[in-house]
Scaffold this motif. Structure first.
Motif, mmCIF file in Angstrom:
data_model
loop_
_atom_site.group_PDB
_atom_site.id
_atom_site.type_symbol
_atom_site.label_atom_id
_atom_site.label_comp_id
_atom_site.label_asym_id
_atom_site.label_seq_id
_atom_site.Cartn_x
_atom_site.Cartn_y
_atom_site.Cartn_z
ATOM 1 N N ILE A 1 0.855 -1.189 0.000
ATOM 2 C CA ILE A 1 0.000 0.000 0.000
ATOM 3 C C ILE A 1 0.890 1.238 0.000
ATOM 4 C CG2 ILE A 1 -0.206 0.003 2.520
ATOM 5 C CD1 ILE A 1 -3.082 1.080 2.121
ATOM 6 N N ALA A 2 0.418 2.252 -0.687
ATOM 7 C CA ALA A 2 1.090 3.554 -0.685
ATOM 8 C C ALA A 2 0.010 4.616 -0.526
ATOM 9 C CB ALA A 2 1.860 3.768 -1.979
ATOM 10 N N GLN A 3 0.312 5.630 0.235
ATOM 11 C CA GLN A 3 -0.649 6.716 0.435
ATOM 12 C C GLN A 3 0.090 8.039 0.429
ATOM 13 O OE1 GLN A 3 -3.662 6.340 3.487
ATOM 14 N NE2 GLN A 3 -3.498 8.508 3.986
ATOM 15 N N ILE A 4 -0.512 9.012 -0.221
ATOM 16 C CA ILE A 4 0.001 10.376 -0.183
ATOM 17 C C ILE A 4 -1.104 11.244 0.414
ATOM 18 C CG2 ILE A 4 -0.698 10.863 -2.552
ATOM 19 C CD1 ILE A 4 1.882 12.635 -2.685
ATOM 20 N N SER A 5 -0.739 12.064 1.375
ATOM 21 C CA SER A 5 -1.717 12.859 2.104
ATOM 22 C C SER A 5 -1.401 14.341 2.000
ATOM 23 C CB SER A 5 -1.719 12.461 3.588
ATOM 24 O OG SER A 5 -2.047 11.103 3.728
ATOM 25 N N PHE A 6 -2.441 15.129 1.951
ATOM 26 C CA PHE A 6 -2.360 16.586 1.974
ATOM 27 C C PHE A 6 -3.112 17.021 3.227
ATOM 28 C CE2 PHE A 6 -4.281 20.712 0.738
ATOM 29 C CZ PHE A 6 -3.115 21.425 0.553
ATOM 30 N N ILE A 7 -2.357 17.360 4.291
ATOM 31 C CA ILE A 7 -2.975 17.646 5.587
ATOM 32 C C ILE A 7 -2.453 18.985 6.113
ATOM 33 C CG2 ILE A 7 -3.469 16.740 7.886
ATOM 34 C CD1 ILE A 7 -2.702 13.989 6.845
ATOM 35 N N PRO A 8 -2.836 20.071 5.496
ATOM 36 C CA PRO A 8 -2.411 21.373 6.006
ATOM 37 C C PRO A 8 -3.306 21.800 7.179
ATOM 38 C CG PRO A 8 -3.819 21.688 4.133
ATOM 39 C CD PRO A 8 -3.641 20.196 4.290
ATOM 40 N N GLU A 9 -2.877 22.798 7.890
ATOM 41 C CA GLU A 9 -3.763 23.415 8.878
ATOM 42 C C GLU A 9 -4.869 24.104 8.103
ATOM 43 O OE1 GLU A 9 -3.660 23.367 12.244
ATOM 44 O OE2 GLU A 9 -1.974 21.980 12.111
ATOM 45 N N GLY A 10 -6.076 23.947 8.527
ATOM 46 C CA GLY A 10 -7.148 24.645 7.851
ATOM 47 C C GLY A 10 -8.297 23.765 7.441
ATOM 48 N N PHE A 11 -9.023 24.235 6.471
ATOM 49 C CA PHE A 11 -10.331 23.737 6.072
ATOM 50 C C PHE A 11 -10.326 22.381 5.376
ATOM 51 C CE2 PHE A 11 -13.250 23.757 2.373
ATOM 52 C CZ PHE A 11 -14.449 23.577 3.055
ATOM 53 N N PHE A 12 -9.353 22.092 4.516
ATOM 54 C CA PHE A 12 -9.417 20.955 3.615
ATOM 55 C C PHE A 12 -8.221 20.033 3.791
ATOM 56 C CE2 PHE A 12 -8.341 19.144 -0.583
ATOM 57 C CZ PHE A 12 -9.483 18.389 -0.814
ATOM 58 N N GLN A 13 -8.498 18.744 3.974
ATOM 59 C CA GLN A 13 -7.461 17.721 3.972
ATOM 60 C C GLN A 13 -7.891 16.634 2.986
ATOM 61 O OE1 GLN A 13 -8.913 18.095 7.427
ATOM 62 N NE2 GLN A 13 -7.673 19.932 7.572
ATOM 63 N N ALA A 14 -6.900 15.993 2.368
ATOM 64 C CA ALA A 14 -7.205 14.949 1.392
ATOM 65 C C ALA A 14 -6.074 13.936 1.346
ATOM 66 C CB ALA A 14 -7.413 15.559 0.004
ATOM 67 N N ALA A 15 -6.387 12.762 0.826
ATOM 68 C CA ALA A 15 -5.377 11.725 0.646
ATOM 69 C C ALA A 15 -5.782 10.856 -0.534
ATOM 70 C CB ALA A 15 -5.230 10.886 1.898
ATOM 71 N N PHE A 16 -4.794 10.226 -1.127
ATOM 72 C CA PHE A 16 -5.005 9.240 -2.167
ATOM 73 C C PHE A 16 -4.218 8.002 -1.771
ATOM 74 C CE2 PHE A 16 -3.640 6.990 -5.978
ATOM 75 C CZ PHE A 16 -4.875 6.710 -6.550
ATOM 76 N N ALA A 17 -4.832 6.831 -1.898
ATOM 77 C CA ALA A 17 -4.162 5.586 -1.534
ATOM 78 C C ALA A 17 -4.284 4.584 -2.673
ATOM 79 C CB ALA A 17 -4.776 5.004 -0.264
ATOM 80 N N TYR A 18 -3.257 3.766 -2.804
ATOM 81 C CA TYR A 18 -3.254 2.653 -3.751
ATOM 82 C C TYR A 18 -2.844 1.402 -2.995
ATOM 83 C CZ TYR A 18 -1.683 -0.634 -7.270
ATOM 84 O OH TYR A 18 -1.517 -1.761 -8.019
#
Length: 176
Positions: free
Chosen positions: A24-41
């Motif tokens: 499994i691999a995952q890349i995450s976008f977790i900044p401080e603030g309103f929106f967080q996202a991740a993609f996993a394979y």
């Protein structure tokens, strides 16, 4: 990375040539603030539990590739979150998802209360996906332990009796 038995414990085979390998691999976008996202394979070499072909009959065991997107919209004390996952099997495909809403800091600082529901991955040989709805309250006891009581209602969408029901669960999360 995981490697299944047999093979993983055999020095002549080694873990990278074992049967039932998964990674499994995952890349995450977790900044401080309103929106967080991740993609996993995730790739699994030999899944015979989650294989289905579109003709209604079980497919042969084989590789499964899963692509998933996760999002969280954090409005401070209120959040909306969910995921969607596409799985590609030998002989068929499946899509599953969950979505939920919740409140942070309800009753206790660091707590969260929420409800979510969705459609779970399809089991081999069945034409309908199981689904569930869960309500939970995550209560932090200290900075190392959170206890989460939850109540779940679901339908396994399997043939036979006892497919739907209510379940209670208490999860403990230890943070180091």
């Amino acid at each position: 990375y995981t490697a299944g038995y047999p093979g993983a414990s055999d020095p002549a085979v080694g873990i990278f040539a074992a049967t039932n390998q998964s990674y499994i691999a995952q890349i995450s976008f977790i900044p401080e603030g309103f929106f967080q996202a991740a993609f996993a394979y995730m790739h699994n070499d030999g899944s015979d539990n989650f294989a289905f072909n579109n003709t209604g009959s079980p497919a042969a065991a084989g590789p499964v590739d899963t692509y998933a997107g996760l999002v969280n919209f954090d409005f401070g004390n209120f959040f909306i979150a969910g995921y969607g996952a596409f799985q590609s099997f030998e002989g068929g495909d499946d899509f599953n998802w969950t979505a939920g809403i919740g409140l942070n800091d309800l009753g206790f600082e660091g707590s969260s209360v929420g409800v979510y529901g969705g459609q779970l991955p399809q089991l081999r040989g069945y034409e309908s996906n199981p689904w569930l709805i869960e309500g939970y309250w995550a209560i932090p006891f200290n900075r190392y332990l959170t206890v989460t009581p939850a109540i779940i209602y679901g339908d396994a969408n399997l043939s036979g009796p006892d497919n739907t029901g209510w379940w209670g669960v208490v999860r403990a999360t230890f943070t180091f």
